[in-house]
Design an enzyme around this catalytic site. Structure first.
Site, PDB file in Angstrom:
ATOM      1  N   HIS A  25      28.592  54.651  19.260  1.00 35.66           N
ATOM      2  CA  HIS A  25      27.719  55.090  18.361  1.00 35.66           C
ATOM      3  C   HIS A  25      28.055  55.446  17.237  1.00 35.66           C
ATOM      4  CE1 HIS A  25      24.480  58.384  16.974  1.00 35.66           C
ATOM      5  NE2 HIS A  25      23.790  57.807  18.245  1.00 35.66           N
ATOM      6  N   ARG A  26      27.302  55.682  16.076  1.00 36.42           N
ATOM      7  CA  ARG A  26      27.656  55.759  14.866  1.00 36.42           C
ATOM      8  C   ARG A  26      28.155  57.224  14.659  1.00 36.42           C
ATOM      9  NH1 ARG A  26      27.918  51.556  12.207  1.00 36.42           N
ATOM     10  NH2 ARG A  26      26.949  49.775  13.123  1.00 36.42           N
TER      11      ARG A  26
END
Length: 375
Positions: free
Chosen positions: A222-223
């Site tokens: 995930h960012r």
């Protein structure tokens, strides 16, 4: 009764994005009439493509009309006069040459909702570029963030440009129909594969504008939070969402590493994001001793979001798929019993229905002409 009973949609679309939009409307009850050129029909009717054709063209009727012939154009215009919506995915300018452009048809039916799907939209310097999912994914940024860090460009495994354009077009059509209830007038909708793909870049553009640095591929990670990704197990991978402090501590307890939350590298989410490679190495070292199914069970029992990575053969036989009626069977006049994906939107009072398989080329021409003649 379905939600869109009584709505007539004329479809001048081929391949994926436009037909998918039409199928979404057809599933919700619309009468979708697919206008196809005689002899060839939709490009995907031939070879292996016929399976793709059946996948995005159920709940439609097919009429063959040659829009280069004045007589067939006259029939087409009569058909448009009975319609609420028209969808087309020609390259900009082609519809006008076929007397199927918005201005021509609006003069005959001011209530018409006219929806165009193209590669890059009806305006701008790229308007005349061809519309292909791969090209749109690359130009919209999707391929710059897909795949593993440092790897070659990879497109998303499903045609996200095509499908998102079709979905956004359907939303536009329903919005325009609601507006027509107030104004009595139709309008034009203009969307594209490129815009559909770009509009999905919510996290990626947010990261760019926050940091000033273009996002890069992260694999399954995930960012904004960690750990939130696929982790290696003894027989494959498990997806894990340890993306807040409570879940992070639970995850560590389940895998037998209650010490990790006190490690200075992993105390807070910013710490874990800054040391993600080391984090993944520590987690996977603990998780490769058990199989995916064991970890999924243990993590879910502890309240940690987790799941397997299934291939499509496994997905279509999954009990959740059956419980949600997401695989359906239809009887096709040539192919026999065919399977397709079910309707992902469940309406309690006016549910969608699957009433017919994808049509044969021109299967309903006589039937539709008889309706125009009042027969």
């Amino acid at each position: 009764m379905s939600a869109l009973d009584g709505l007539r949609v004329i479809e001048l679309c081929q391949v994926m994005a436009g037909p998918f939009c039409g199928q979404v409307l057809g599933d919700m009850g619309a009468d979708v009439i697919k206008v196809e050129p005689p002899g060839t029909g939709d490009q995907t009717r031939v070879g292996m493509g016929q399976h793709a054709f059946r996948a995005v063209n159920r709940n439609k009727r097919s009429i063959t009309l040659d829009l280069k012939q004045p007589g067939d154009v006259a029939v087409f215009h009569r058909l448009v006069e009975t319609a609420d919506v028209l969808t087309e995915n020609f390259r900009p300018g082609v519809a006008a040459r076929l007397s199927a452009d918005y201005d021509t048809l609006r003069a005959r039916n001011p209530r018409l909702i006219y929806a165009s799907i193209s590669g890059f939209g009806q305006t701008g310097p790229y308007a005349q570029r061809p519309g292909f999912d791969l090209i749109a994914q690359g130009a919209a940024g999707v391929m710059s963030v897909t795949g593993e860090p440092g790897g070659n460009p990879v497109k998303a495994g499903v045609p996200v440009s095509d499908l998102s354009a079709g979905l956004f077009c359907a939303v536009g059509i329903l919005s325009a129909l609601h507006a027509r209830e107030r104004t009595g007038e139709g309008q034009r909708i203009d969307t594209s594969l490129w815009e559909g793909a770009l509009a999905l870049g919510i996290w990626e553009t947010a990261e760019l504008w926050q940091t000033g640095v273009a996002p890069q591929p992260l694999g399954s990670a995930h960012r904004l939070t960690a750990p939130y990704q696929a982790l290696r197990t003894r027989d494959g991978h498990v997806t894990v969402g340890g993306n807040n402090q409570k879940l992070w501590r639970r995850l560590c307890a389940v895998i037998g590493r209650p010490d990790l939350p006190e490690d200075p590298r992993f105390v807070t989410n910013p710490d874990r994001m800054a040391h993600r490679p080391e984090l993944v190495a520590e987690l996977e070292a603990a998780m490769v001793v058990r199989d995916t199914a064991e970890w999924v069970k243990a993590l879910l029992e502890a309240g940690v979001p987790a799941g397997p990575i299934l291939d499509y053969a496994q997905v279509v036989d999954d009990p959740q798929t059956r419980a949600r009626e997401m695989v359906v069977e239809m009887e096709h006049p040539e192919a026999g019993t065919v399977r397709g994906l079910g309707i992902p939107i469940k309406l309690s009072a006016t549910p969608g229905t699957i009433r017919r398989p994808a049509p044969l080329l021109g299967q309903h021409t006589d039937e539709i002409l008889a309706e125009l003649d009042g027969g």
